[in-house]
Design an enzyme around this catalytic site. Structure first.
Site, PDB file in Angstrom:
ATOM      1  N   CYS A 262     -33.610  42.760   9.209  1.00 14.02           N
ATOM      2  CA  CYS A 262     -32.906  43.763  10.012  1.00 14.02           C
ATOM      3  C   CYS A 262     -33.692  44.202  11.239  1.00 14.02           C
ATOM      4  O   CYS A 262     -33.114  44.721  12.200  1.00 14.02           O
ATOM      5  CB  CYS A 262     -32.561  44.973   9.156  1.00 14.02           C
ATOM      6  SG  CYS A 262     -31.494  44.582   7.752  1.00 14.02           S
TER       7      CYS A 262
ATOM      8  N   HIS B  16     -30.914  50.902  13.975  1.00 15.36           N
ATOM      9  CA  HIS B  16     -30.317  49.898  13.100  1.00 15.36           C
ATOM     10  C   HIS B  16     -29.214  50.569  12.299  1.00 15.36           C
ATOM     11  O   HIS B  16     -29.404  51.634  11.720  1.00 15.36           O
ATOM     12  CB  HIS B  16     -31.389  49.322  12.177  1.00 15.36           C
ATOM     13  CG  HIS B  16     -30.853  48.482  11.069  1.00 15.36           C
ATOM     14  ND1 HIS B  16     -29.910  47.499  11.277  1.00 15.36           N
ATOM     15  CD2 HIS B  16     -31.109  48.483   9.733  1.00 15.36           C
ATOM     16  CE1 HIS B  16     -29.617  46.920  10.127  1.00 15.36           C
ATOM     17  NE2 HIS B  16     -30.324  47.501   9.173  1.00 15.36           N
TER      18      HIS B  16
ATOM     19  N   ASN C 200     -23.643  47.013   7.815  1.00 12.75           N
ATOM     20  CA  ASN C 200     -24.998  46.577   8.155  1.00 12.75           C
ATOM     21  C   ASN C 200     -24.948  45.093   8.527  1.00 12.75           C
ATOM     22  O   ASN C 200     -24.742  44.241   7.668  1.00 12.75           O
ATOM     23  CB  ASN C 200     -25.922  46.804   6.960  1.00 12.75           C
ATOM     24  CG  ASN C 200     -27.374  46.437   7.248  1.00 12.75           C
ATOM     25  OD1 ASN C 200     -27.673  45.749   8.220  1.00 12.75           O
ATOM     26  ND2 ASN C 200     -28.274  46.886   6.392  1.00 12.75           N
TER      27      ASN C 200
END
Length: 322
Positions: A113, A249, A279
């Site tokens: 990520c 994020h 996500n």
């Protein structure tokens, strides 16, 4: 002083939109349960024949159009992903071919990520050193391919997509008033690798699926994201008051809110897309940047801080002036 300035931005989301309610038939979960714990309302899943490099290519074309450039204007492509089409060659070289870019170089970066932040920092370094003048930085993922569909704590959280930015060398005065990337901060700590990982790879002979200790990841995320954002601002010679937008994020609205609170930043200054995308790992930040520009939130001259944490654990941030 040489700076890396963002000249173009773009994104692509697969056509299939999956609302939370779609999970209710196969899992012990509800739309309300997912929303209350993550802030996610829907996400996009790639079609069966769509690959990560194809998503990346579409985002890349959008960024080129935004910048008024062609692929031949690029010196390099840096693609952040944990879900490349193949073990090798890199997805970046596949994008290079699809764009018709016959010169320069292309490679992947894998920091889960945090991948886009790592890729952005690497591209910035190449521009500052004179290795390249124009670099396309892409984050692209098809996380729907590595999910355990029986695990309600993870499979409802992730989505697919791609985002891209184009960096170009420009001359600045060497002050925080310059446009472009002003500071980067990268970190990792392999002691925490078991908190978020995929249980497959060449050592197992399987592609594996994602495993996560959610509570532990949350605990680390808030402290580490706030700390790296502070570090980037300090390196850039900026304060909280200088920041126009935090682009975090997009993993979980509670992490986003807790990090903003720890930084003393109001949510009105945070670009939030997690409700629509879920996500998307390395694609998360470039997707949010592109949507932020599309919405009219992020404008020329704005100070933007991007921050991310992912498996490794790996985390980092970039402070820039748009």
């Amino acid at each position: 002083m040489r700076r890396a300035v963002i000249r173009g931005v773009g994104h692509y989301l697969p056509e299939r939109v999956v609302e939370n309610a779609e999970f209710e038939t196969a899992l012990d979960t509800t739309d309300e349960w997912i929303r209350s714990r993550s802030g996610i309302e829907r996400r996009h899943f790639a079609a069966e024949t769509e690959t990560t490099s194809q998503l990346a290519t579409k985002a890349a074309r959008a960024a080129l159009a935004s910048a008024g450039m062609t692929a031949q204007d690029l010196d390099a492509i840096v693609l952040a992903t944990s879900t490349a089409d193949l073990t090798f060659p890199s997805a970046a070289t596949m994008v290079q071919d699809a764009l018709g870019m016959t010169g320069g170089f292309a490679f992947d970066v894998q920091a889960v990520c945090a991948g886009f932040v790592y890729a952005l920092a690497n591209a910035n370094g190449m521009i500052l050193s004179g290795q390249a003048d124009r670099v396309m930085v892409i984050g692209a993922e098809t996380f729907s391919r590595i999910l355990d569909w029986s695990d309600r704590s993870t499979c409802v959280l992730f989505g697919d997509g791609a985002g891209a930015v184009i960096l170009e060398a420009a001359t600045g005065d060497g002050t925080p008033a310059d446009r472009g990337i002003l500071a980067t901060d990268l970190n990792s700590d392999g002691r925490y690798r078991d908190l978020l990982y995929v249980d497959g790879g060449v050592s197992t002979g399987t592609s594996g699926v994602l495993r996560m200790q959610g509570k532990e990841v949350f605990r680390h995320a808030v402290d580490k994201l706030a700390a790296t954002a502070e570090a980037a601002l300090e390196k850039a010679g900026l304060t909280h008051a200088d920041v126009d937008w935090i682009v975090p994020h997009q993993a979980n609205i509670r992490i986003i809110q807790a990090t903003a609170k720890k930084l003393g930043m109001p949510m009105e200054k945070v670009v939030v897309t997690v409700q629509d995308h879920g996500n998307t790992s390395a694609a998360s930040i470039p997707l949010a940047l592109s949507v932020g520009v599309e919405r009219g939130q992020i404008r020329s001259g704005d100070v933007v801080v991007v921050e991310a944490i992912g498996g490794g654990l790996a985390w980092g941030s970039v402070a820039l002036r748009w």
